[in-house]
Scaffold this motif. Sequence first.
Motif, PDB file in Angstrom:
ATOM      1  N   ALA A  52       0.850  -1.194   0.000  1.00  0.00           N
ATOM      2  CA  ALA A  52       0.000   0.000   0.000  1.00  0.00           C
ATOM      3  C   ALA A  52       0.885   1.242   0.000  1.00  0.00           C
ATOM      4  O   ALA A  52       1.929   1.279   0.649  1.00  0.00           O
ATOM      5  CB  ALA A  52      -0.905  -0.011   1.224  1.00  0.00           C
ATOM      6  N   ILE A  64      -5.228   5.966  -1.469  1.00  0.00           N
ATOM      7  CA  ILE A  64      -4.244   4.936  -1.142  1.00  0.00           C
ATOM      8  C   ILE A  64      -4.179   3.930  -2.286  1.00  0.00           C
ATOM      9  O   ILE A  64      -5.177   3.270  -2.587  1.00  0.00           O
ATOM     10  CB  ILE A  64      -4.595   4.221   0.173  1.00  0.00           C
ATOM     11  CG1 ILE A  64      -4.709   5.248   1.304  1.00  0.00           C
ATOM     12  CG2 ILE A  64      -3.560   3.163   0.507  1.00  0.00           C
ATOM     13  CD1 ILE A  64      -5.282   4.700   2.575  1.00  0.00           C
ATOM     14  N   SER A  65      -3.041   3.837  -2.922  1.00  0.00           N
ATOM     15  CA  SER A  65      -2.806   2.895  -4.020  1.00  0.00           C
ATOM     16  C   SER A  65      -3.923   2.929  -5.056  1.00  0.00           C
ATOM     17  O   SER A  65      -4.423   1.899  -5.492  1.00  0.00           O
ATOM     18  CB  SER A  65      -2.643   1.474  -3.466  1.00  0.00           C
ATOM     19  OG  SER A  65      -1.534   1.408  -2.618  1.00  0.00           O
ATOM     20  N   VAL A  75      -4.656   1.090   7.419  1.00  0.00           N
ATOM     21  CA  VAL A  75      -3.884   0.641   6.258  1.00  0.00           C
ATOM     22  C   VAL A  75      -3.007  -0.506   6.735  1.00  0.00           C
ATOM     23  O   VAL A  75      -2.088  -0.320   7.528  1.00  0.00           O
ATOM     24  CB  VAL A  75      -3.026   1.783   5.673  1.00  0.00           C
ATOM     25  CG1 VAL A  75      -2.342   1.326   4.401  1.00  0.00           C
ATOM     26  CG2 VAL A  75      -3.864   3.015   5.421  1.00  0.00           C
ATOM     27  N   ARG A  78      -1.637  -5.650   3.417  1.00  0.00           N
ATOM     28  CA  ARG A  78      -2.273  -6.087   2.175  1.00  0.00           C
ATOM     29  C   ARG A  78      -3.745  -5.701   2.068  1.00  0.00           C
ATOM     30  O   ARG A  78      -4.474  -6.247   1.248  1.00  0.00           O
ATOM     31  CB  ARG A  78      -2.143  -7.596   2.024  1.00  0.00           C
ATOM     32  CG  ARG A  78      -0.714  -8.049   1.919  1.00  0.00           C
ATOM     33  CD  ARG A  78      -0.623  -9.486   1.480  1.00  0.00           C
ATOM     34  NE  ARG A  78       0.707  -9.998   1.635  1.00  0.00           N
ATOM     35  CZ  ARG A  78       1.652  -9.905   0.710  1.00  0.00           C
ATOM     36  NH1 ARG A  78       1.403  -9.320  -0.419  1.00  0.00           N
ATOM     37  NH2 ARG A  78       2.837 -10.408   0.925  1.00  0.00           N
ATOM     38  N   ILE A  80      -6.906  -2.351   3.005  1.00  0.00           N
ATOM     39  CA  ILE A  80      -7.277  -1.026   3.505  1.00  0.00           C
ATOM     40  C   ILE A  80      -8.694  -1.158   4.053  1.00  0.00           C
ATOM     41  O   ILE A  80      -9.589  -1.619   3.348  1.00  0.00           O
ATOM     42  CB  ILE A  80      -7.252   0.027   2.375  1.00  0.00           C
ATOM     43  CG1 ILE A  80      -5.900   0.030   1.685  1.00  0.00           C
ATOM     44  CG2 ILE A  80      -7.597   1.401   2.929  1.00  0.00           C
ATOM     45  CD1 ILE A  80      -5.923   0.713   0.332  1.00  0.00           C
TER      46      ILE A  80
END
Length: 179
Positions: A52, A64-65, A75, A78, A80
């Motif tokens: 992330a 986020i990503s 977060v 792997r 969120i």
Amino acid sequence: MAAAAVLRRLCRAGPRAVMGAPRRGHRLTPSDDEMYQRTRVTVLQPESPNAAFIEGYSSRGFSISGSVVVGPCAVLPRAILQWNVGSHRDISLQSLALFRLLEPRIEILVLGTGDRVERLHPDVLRQMRLCGIAVEVQDTPNACATFNFLTSEKRLAAAGLIPPRGTYTELTALPAATG
């Protein structure tokens, strides 16, 4: 006499002329390589595509990503998730239980408490340390940067982030409901 002239010229030129350092117009030759020792970088493991990365934040949430998360979020390495806290006062052992249950166990938990660093109850921090998790409490902008740095260093880190309120002085009016 000639030796004195050469010595005067060397003294005026300074220590660089004595050491033979390259000048502005000097081209490096293969023999110069020994003097400058080449550096090689070998990538042992490619970047993980699953890590992330916090791209941005606002008073409403986080990017986020490539995903937009509204409100406080957790977060994880792997995933969120929405985090059910309203302010730093809601951070307790119960709200941090999620971070203690992760496998593999995280090393560091970065908590972003909004616009400024807020103190958490010492018992909460002590309990997290007893579980083997270091807790770093920061304001949210710095917590985002710290989390990104830790994950780029391949550390097992997680973040609990509360959006900063920002510098908004007035609320925008919501449209009136008709009906």
